[in-house]
Design a protein around this motif. Structure first.
Motif, PDB file in Angstrom:
ATOM      1  N   UNK A   1       0.817  -1.161  -0.023  1.00 40.24           N
ATOM      2  CA  UNK A   1       0.128  -0.101   0.129  1.00 40.24           C
ATOM      3  C   UNK A   1       0.745   1.156  -0.010  1.00 40.24           C
ATOM      4  N   UNK A   2       0.571   2.294  -0.766  1.00 42.27           N
ATOM      5  CA  UNK A   2       1.242   3.441  -0.818  1.00 42.27           C
ATOM      6  C   UNK A   2       1.192   4.248   0.562  1.00 42.27           C
ATOM      7  N   UNK A   3       2.306   4.958   1.080  1.00 44.06           N
ATOM      8  CA  UNK A   3       2.476   5.579   1.874  1.00 44.06           C
ATOM      9  C   UNK A   3       2.016   6.851   1.699  1.00 44.06           C
ATOM     10  N   UNK A   4       0.800   7.360   2.634  1.00 46.11           N
ATOM     11  CA  UNK A   4       0.010   8.562   2.463  1.00 46.11           C
ATOM     12  C   UNK A   4       0.150   9.496   3.628  1.00 46.11           C
ATOM     13  N   UNK A   5       1.332   9.104   4.542  1.00 45.75           N
ATOM     14  CA  UNK A   5       1.533  10.214   5.592  1.00 45.75           C
ATOM     15  C   UNK A   5       2.114  11.348   4.947  1.00 45.75           C
ATOM     16  N   UNK A   6       2.332  12.130   5.632  1.00 47.56           N
ATOM     17  CA  UNK A   6       2.853  13.468   5.458  1.00 47.56           C
ATOM     18  C   UNK A   6       4.508  13.229   5.373  1.00 47.56           C
ATOM     19  N   UNK A   7       5.112  14.054   4.397  1.00 50.61           N
ATOM     20  CA  UNK A   7       6.690  13.859   4.340  1.00 50.61           C
ATOM     21  C   UNK A   7       7.150  14.434   5.733  1.00 50.61           C
ATOM     22  N   UNK A   8       8.379  14.002   6.053  1.00 49.98           N
ATOM     23  CA  UNK A   8       8.895  14.240   7.426  1.00 49.98           C
ATOM     24  C   UNK A   8      10.384  14.630   7.014  1.00 49.98           C
ATOM     25  N   UNK A   9      10.518  15.609   7.829  1.00 50.90           N
ATOM     26  CA  UNK A   9      12.163  16.072   7.508  1.00 50.90           C
ATOM     27  C   UNK A   9      12.872  16.503   9.073  1.00 50.90           C
ATOM     28  N   UNK A  10      13.838  16.096   9.197  1.00 48.24           N
ATOM     29  CA  UNK A  10      14.742  16.163  10.101  1.00 48.24           C
ATOM     30  C   UNK A  10      15.605  17.454  10.123  1.00 48.24           C
ATOM     31  N   UNK A  11      15.754  18.532  10.791  1.00 52.32           N
ATOM     32  CA  UNK A  11      16.329  19.746  10.658  1.00 52.32           C
ATOM     33  C   UNK A  11      17.399  19.994  11.573  1.00 52.32           C
ATOM     34  N   UNK A  12      18.609  19.971  11.145  1.00 53.09           N
ATOM     35  CA  UNK A  12      19.975  20.135  11.831  1.00 53.09           C
ATOM     36  C   UNK A  12      20.576  21.750  11.342  1.00 53.09           C
ATOM     37  N   UNK A  13      20.475  22.448  12.649  1.00 55.91           N
ATOM     38  CA  UNK A  13      20.811  23.707  12.628  1.00 55.91           C
ATOM     39  C   UNK A  13      21.274  24.243  14.076  1.00 55.91           C
ATOM     40  N   UNK A  14      22.446  24.905  14.056  1.00 53.51           N
ATOM     41  CA  UNK A  14      22.852  25.458  15.444  1.00 53.51           C
ATOM     42  C   UNK A  14      22.180  26.971  15.782  1.00 53.51           C
ATOM     43  N   UNK A  15      21.649  27.568  14.769  1.00 49.32           N
ATOM     44  CA  UNK A  15      20.990  28.701  14.662  1.00 49.32           C
ATOM     45  C   UNK A  15      19.563  28.627  15.200  1.00 49.32           C
ATOM     46  N   UNK A  16      19.159  29.046  16.255  1.00 52.35           N
ATOM     47  CA  UNK A  16      17.737  28.854  17.060  1.00 52.35           C
ATOM     48  C   UNK A  16      16.806  29.477  16.062  1.00 52.35           C
ATOM     49  N   UNK A  17      16.767  30.714  15.721  1.00 49.80           N
ATOM     50  CA  UNK A  17      16.137  31.454  14.912  1.00 49.80           C
ATOM     51  C   UNK A  17      15.783  30.751  13.376  1.00 49.80           C
ATOM     52  N   UNK A  18      16.945  30.233  12.789  1.00 51.28           N
ATOM     53  CA  UNK A  18      16.841  29.665  11.539  1.00 51.28           C
ATOM     54  C   UNK A  18      16.079  28.190  11.747  1.00 51.28           C
ATOM     55  N   UNK A  19      16.299  27.410  13.018  1.00 48.41           N
ATOM     56  CA  UNK A  19      15.550  26.203  13.025  1.00 48.41           C
ATOM     57  C   UNK A  19      14.200  26.358  12.994  1.00 48.41           C
ATOM     58  N   UNK A  20      13.770  27.649  13.857  1.00 47.49           N
ATOM     59  CA  UNK A  20      12.218  27.803  14.060  1.00 47.49           C
ATOM     60  C   UNK A  20      11.837  28.079  12.710  1.00 47.49           C
TER      61      UNK A  20
ATOM     62  N   UNK B   1      11.067  25.190  10.469  1.00 50.71           N
ATOM     63  CA  UNK B   1      10.163  24.263  11.213  1.00 50.71           C
ATOM     64  C   UNK B   1       8.676  24.855  10.699  1.00 50.71           C
ATOM     65  N   UNK B   2       8.712  26.301  10.993  1.00 49.51           N
ATOM     66  CA  UNK B   2       7.404  26.980  10.552  1.00 49.51           C
ATOM     67  C   UNK B   2       7.146  26.873   9.215  1.00 49.51           C
ATOM     68  N   UNK B   3       8.152  27.185   8.210  1.00 51.68           N
ATOM     69  CA  UNK B   3       7.786  26.989   6.623  1.00 51.68           C
ATOM     70  C   UNK B   3       7.426  25.583   6.219  1.00 51.68           C
ATOM     71  N   UNK B   4       7.985  24.561   6.862  1.00 50.68           N
ATOM     72  CA  UNK B   4       7.778  23.154   6.503  1.00 50.68           C
ATOM     73  C   UNK B   4       6.272  22.642   7.112  1.00 50.68           C
ATOM     74  N   UNK B   5       6.181  23.164   8.306  1.00 54.05           N
ATOM     75  CA  UNK B   5       4.954  22.640   8.868  1.00 54.05           C
ATOM     76  C   UNK B   5       3.745  23.361   8.164  1.00 54.05           C
ATOM     77  N   UNK B   6       3.889  24.643   7.855  1.00 50.23           N
ATOM     78  CA  UNK B   6       2.774  25.353   6.844  1.00 50.23           C
ATOM     79  C   UNK B   6       2.530  24.614   5.588  1.00 50.23           C
ATOM     80  N   UNK B   7       3.725  24.077   5.188  1.00 53.10           N
ATOM     81  CA  UNK B   7       3.720  23.308   3.663  1.00 53.10           C
ATOM     82  C   UNK B   7       3.039  21.935   3.993  1.00 53.10           C
ATOM     83  N   UNK B   8       2.829  21.429   5.281  1.00 46.33           N
ATOM     84  CA  UNK B   8       2.115  20.127   5.406  1.00 46.33           C
ATOM     85  C   UNK B   8       2.985  19.142   5.734  1.00 46.33           C
TER      86      UNK B   8
END
Length: 446
Positions: free
Chosen positions: A1-20, A23-30
């Motif tokens: 069966x095809x995987x219909x779950x949302x895509x998942x991404x693990x973000x690695x960045x030492x800059x807290x503002x960049x991490x957030x 995360x906001x961009x990708x979460x808003x994109x589903x």
């Protein structure tokens, strides 16, 4: 069966503002997005969740993004997309030659970043699907070995197992004792969505209403229950008609509520597992006799599979016998005994009340007899009638076996002790010591 779950991404960045921001961009994109500040934490994150893609900064304290790339097993790890404000073309080219999926410079253009990540995630899913298909095909060949046979009854059973493996419905497996019901249950589990998930097999006849909750639900602050540990996997209820009525009621509640309450706890624990049951009894008779709750039966018999008896598939007997003889010959490191016409006639004439399990035991006895230089299928089938002749202890059994083996070797080599010792794989002195110890009369043997 095809995987219909949302895509998942693990973000690695030492800059807290960049991490957030990411995360906001990708979460808003589903997307399902999680961020960490250190590349050294990635290995543990990958062990917990099958991420579709990793998005990592290049310049970070400790392990850099390029070092993270070099640490990954590119055959199994998600694609890695690097992002950096310090990047240049040579570094980007080198990173992709080393296995990075792509390279994005900061400040990033959101649509381009999303496009690259989406392509990487799609490739990751496709690779996992292909790996799973390959594994499924390998398991299917294993299913052919487990449910061995060429008759229509067995072919239909294999097709049913394949069709039901992924759907997760409750399955009740019926069939006589020794037909292989647990093998069918294990095959349904192995071929299902996650063959690595727990497979908890319970002998229902051994379940005690007095200890059931503590053992299966667990005890608060002391130990996890077996049902909780099996969550996400398969619960196999063997000989379900023998399940005590009080235990049936407790299991029914778990199946309906999908929760267990550990002994002494105030908070229930959510559980989710597939239920596969098996019985050699007629469930309608068990319900009529009051030994099986009808509401419990309705919960476990969404689909019913019947495993045919060996009497129903006599055309498979010779095939199964050769398979088992070959297996046991490998185990005992012997030549495979041949099947004579008399052997085949004996196999087909027997009623096989113990089904495949009985046939397997008969084949093992046949191989062990061949190890002693003789035997036939008729003798192996009839061996159960002579169990009183078996020595009572292991020491006595070993002595009887050595006595018979040495006697046959002496007879075969007409008393030539050096030749007999060589055939037995021992020294002449050892052979003489064993003859004395075992009380063998060499002259009587000849």
């Amino acid at each position: 069966m095809a995987d219909t779950r949302p895509f998942s991404v693990l973000i690695v960045d030492d800059d807290k503002a960049m991490r957030q921001s990411l995360v906001d961009l990708l979460t808003a994109a589903g997307w399902r997005a999680e961020a960490t500040s250190r590349a050294a934490q990635v290995s543990s994150k990958l062990a917990d969740v099958p991420w579709d893609v990793i998005l990592s900064d290049v310049q970070m304290p400790g392990m850099t993004g390029l070092e993270l790339l070099n640490s990954l097993d590119l055959e199994t790890a998600p694609p890695l997309v690097l992002i950096s404000a310090h990047g240049d073309i040579p570094m980007a080219v080198q990173a992709m030659q080393d296995g990075a999926y792509s390279f994005v410079e900061k400040p990033y253009e959101p649509r381009r970043l999303l496009r690259i990540l989406t392509h990487a995630a799609e490739q990751s899913r496709m690779r996992r699907d292909n790996a799973r298909l390959k594994d499924r095909l390998m398991r299917l060949s294993g299913l052919d070995r487990v449910l061995l046979g060429q008759t229509d009854e067995v072919a239909t059973l294999r097709q049913d197992v394949m069709a039901l493996a992924d759907i997760g419905a409750s399955v009740l497996i019926t069939g006589d004792t020794g037909t292989g019901k647990e093998l069918v249950a294990q095959a349904l589990h192995d071929l299902g969505g996650d063959g690595q998930a727990p497979f908890l097999a319970l002998n229902c006849a051994a379940l005690s209403p007095d200890t059931f909750e503590a053992e299966m639900f667990g005890v608060a602050g002391e130990r996890e229950g077996r049902l909780t540990a099996a969550s996400g996997g398969t619960l196999f209820l063997d000989e379900v008609c023998a399940c005590p009525l009080a235990v049936q009621a407790k299991l029914l509640r778990v199946l309906e509520d999908k929760q267990v309450l550990p002994v002494g706890a105030t908070q229930a624990v959510t559980t989710e597992f597939r239920v596969i049951s098996a019985t050699s009894e007629d469930v309608s008779v068990a319900v009529k006799d009051g030994r099986l709750r009808q509401d419990f039966l309705f919960r476990i018999n969404t689909v019913v599979l019947t495993v045919p008896s060996l009497r129903q598939r006599r055309d498979d007997i010779a095939l199964l016998a050769r398979h088992f003889l070959d297996d046991y010959a490998k185990i005992y490191e012997l030549a495979v005994p041949s099947l004579t016409q008399d052997d085949l006639a004996a196999l087909l004439a027997h009623d096989w009340p113990g089904n495949v399990r009985e046939l397997r035991n008969v084949c093992e006895r046949r191989v062990l007899a061949a190890r002693r230089g003789g035997g036939s299928m008729t003798q192996a089938i009839e061996a159960d009638q002579h169990l009183d002749d078996i020595p009572g202890t292991l020491r006595e059994a070993v002595a009887a076996f050595e006595r018979e083996l040495i006697g046959k070797a002496i007879q075969a080599h007409e008393g030539r002790m050096d030749a007999a010792a060589e055939a037995l794989g021992i020294g002449r002195r050892t052979l003489n010591e064993k003859i004395v110890k075992l009380g063998l009369d060499k002259d009587a043997l000849l």
